[in-house]
Design a protein around this motif. Structure first.
Motif, PDB file in Angstrom:
ATOM      1  N   MET A  96     -80.463 -49.803 -56.376  1.00  0.00           N
ATOM      2  CA  MET A  96     -80.929 -48.474 -55.977  1.00  0.00           C
ATOM      3  C   MET A  96     -80.173 -47.344 -56.682  1.00  0.00           C
ATOM      4  SD  MET A  96     -83.454 -49.216 -54.174  1.00  0.00           S
ATOM      5  CE  MET A  96     -83.914 -50.943 -54.197  1.00  0.00           C
TER       6      MET A  96
ATOM      7  N   VAL B 203     -88.000 -44.562 -54.552  1.00  0.00           N
ATOM      8  CA  VAL B 203     -88.370 -45.938 -54.879  1.00  0.00           C
ATOM      9  C   VAL B 203     -89.487 -46.356 -53.929  1.00  0.00           C
ATOM     10  CG1 VAL B 203     -86.149 -46.641 -55.824  1.00  0.00           C
ATOM     11  CG2 VAL B 203     -86.551 -46.848 -53.360  1.00  0.00           C
TER      12      VAL B 203
ATOM     13  N   ALA C 295     -81.863 -52.415 -48.298  1.00  0.00           N
ATOM     14  CA  ALA C 295     -82.288 -51.788 -49.552  1.00  0.00           C
ATOM     15  C   ALA C 295     -82.639 -50.324 -49.331  1.00  0.00           C
ATOM     16  CB  ALA C 295     -83.471 -52.539 -50.134  1.00  0.00           C
TER      17      ALA C 295
ATOM     18  N   ALA D 211     -80.878 -47.009 -50.928  1.00  0.00           N
ATOM     19  CA  ALA D 211     -81.636 -45.959 -51.612  1.00  0.00           C
ATOM     20  C   ALA D 211     -81.302 -44.587 -51.043  1.00  0.00           C
ATOM     21  CB  ALA D 211     -83.133 -46.237 -51.494  1.00  0.00           C
TER      22      ALA D 211
ATOM     23  N   VAL E 162     -87.622 -42.965 -49.895  1.00  0.00           N
ATOM     24  CA  VAL E 162     -88.078 -44.354 -49.762  1.00  0.00           C
ATOM     25  C   VAL E 162     -89.573 -44.389 -49.453  1.00  0.00           C
ATOM     26  CG1 VAL E 162     -87.828 -46.526 -48.501  1.00  0.00           C
ATOM     27  CG2 VAL E 162     -85.815 -45.120 -48.984  1.00  0.00           C
TER      28      VAL E 162
END
Length: 262
Positions: free
Chosen positions: A153, A164, A190, A194, A201
């Motif tokens: 990330m 992302v 994850a 990020a 996200v």
């Protein structure tokens, strides 16, 4: 292009991918079902955005669809238009002409059946950096399609990405199995990585009415989900309006559960 504020949808936004409407239309030469009409009905039902993935072989979305949808979206200034694809293929031509709110870079090959993996760093950094910079100079937000690997990330942020999009097929495939909880933790980690890197996200791929609420509840900071195949399949039975409202209800349920657990 001015970017709509997230204040208009403080929970997770729903962007409807209309590729499969185009796929059905392309089996005949009658122009039905209409891609723009499908998008309009979804927007009327409360969807916060429309997504298309125009592949070079035009197997579903065709060039004219991209521009016709761009014209439609001008009547919905508080909604977002997201064009996704591989920037080394045909995506950048559309970005330069349409200037959507968001460009989602996906590492698909031209003959790939569907998106099935994210970008990798440092391997992809050199070719992505100037393309991301060009998009941002045009006023277009950039999201990178990524596998849920926390260590990747910060690298996505380093090449200039704004967001992302977490590739959620492994989560969807694990739904209803003992692996489900493990996958949720992986995506949560994850997403948190990020956020820590300063990225927004997004998420997408095989999310549906069964698994969406849990994802929104357990994965922090999801700004947008892009959903196509399952939503359009549901719409064949329920209609666009009821289907979009059902997905929005799933998001609200997940958001309510997240607030309750915090």
């Amino acid at each position: 292009m001015n970017q709509p504020s997230n204040a208009s949808h403080p929970t997770t936004a729903l962007s409807v991918n209309v590729n499969k409407v185009a796929l059905l239309r392309n089996t005949r030469h009658l122009g039905i079902p209409s891609v723009t009409r499908a998008a309009e009905l979804c927007l009327q039902a409360g969807a916060q955005g429309i997504t298309v993935h125009p592949r070079p072989d035009e197997r579903h979305i065709r060039s004219h669809d991209v521009f016709e949808l761009a014209a439609l979206m001008k009547a919905w200034p508080d909604r977002e238009y997201n064009i996704e694809g591989n920037p080394s293929q045909n995506l950048m031509d559309f970005i330069r002409q349409v200037r959507p709110h968001q460009a989602t870079f996906v590492p698909d090959s031209e003959d790939q059946f569907t998106s099935d993996h994210g970008w990798s760093f440092p391997q992809d950094a050199e070719r992505l950096t100037p393309l991301i910079a060009e998009c941002k100079a045009l006023g277009v937000r950039v999201s990178l399609f990524m596998d849920p690997v926390p260590e990747q990330m910060a690298a996505a942020r380093a090449v200039g990405a704004d967001r992302v999009e977490l590739y959620t097929e492994p989560y969807a495939a694990a739904w209803g199995t003992p692996q489900h909880a493990v996958e949720l933790k992986r995506y949560a980690a994850a997403a948190q990585a990020a956020l820590d890197a300063g990225l927004g996200v997004n998420a997408g791929h095989d999310l549906n009415r069964d698994n969406l609420a849990a994802f929104v509840r357990e994965v922090p900071g999801v700004l947008e989900v892009s959903i196509g195949h399952a939503l359009i399949a549901d719409a064949l039975e329920l209609g666009y309006t009821a289907t979009v409202q059902s997905y929005l209800a799933c998001i609200q349920a997940g958001f309510a559960g997240s607030a309750k657990n915090s």
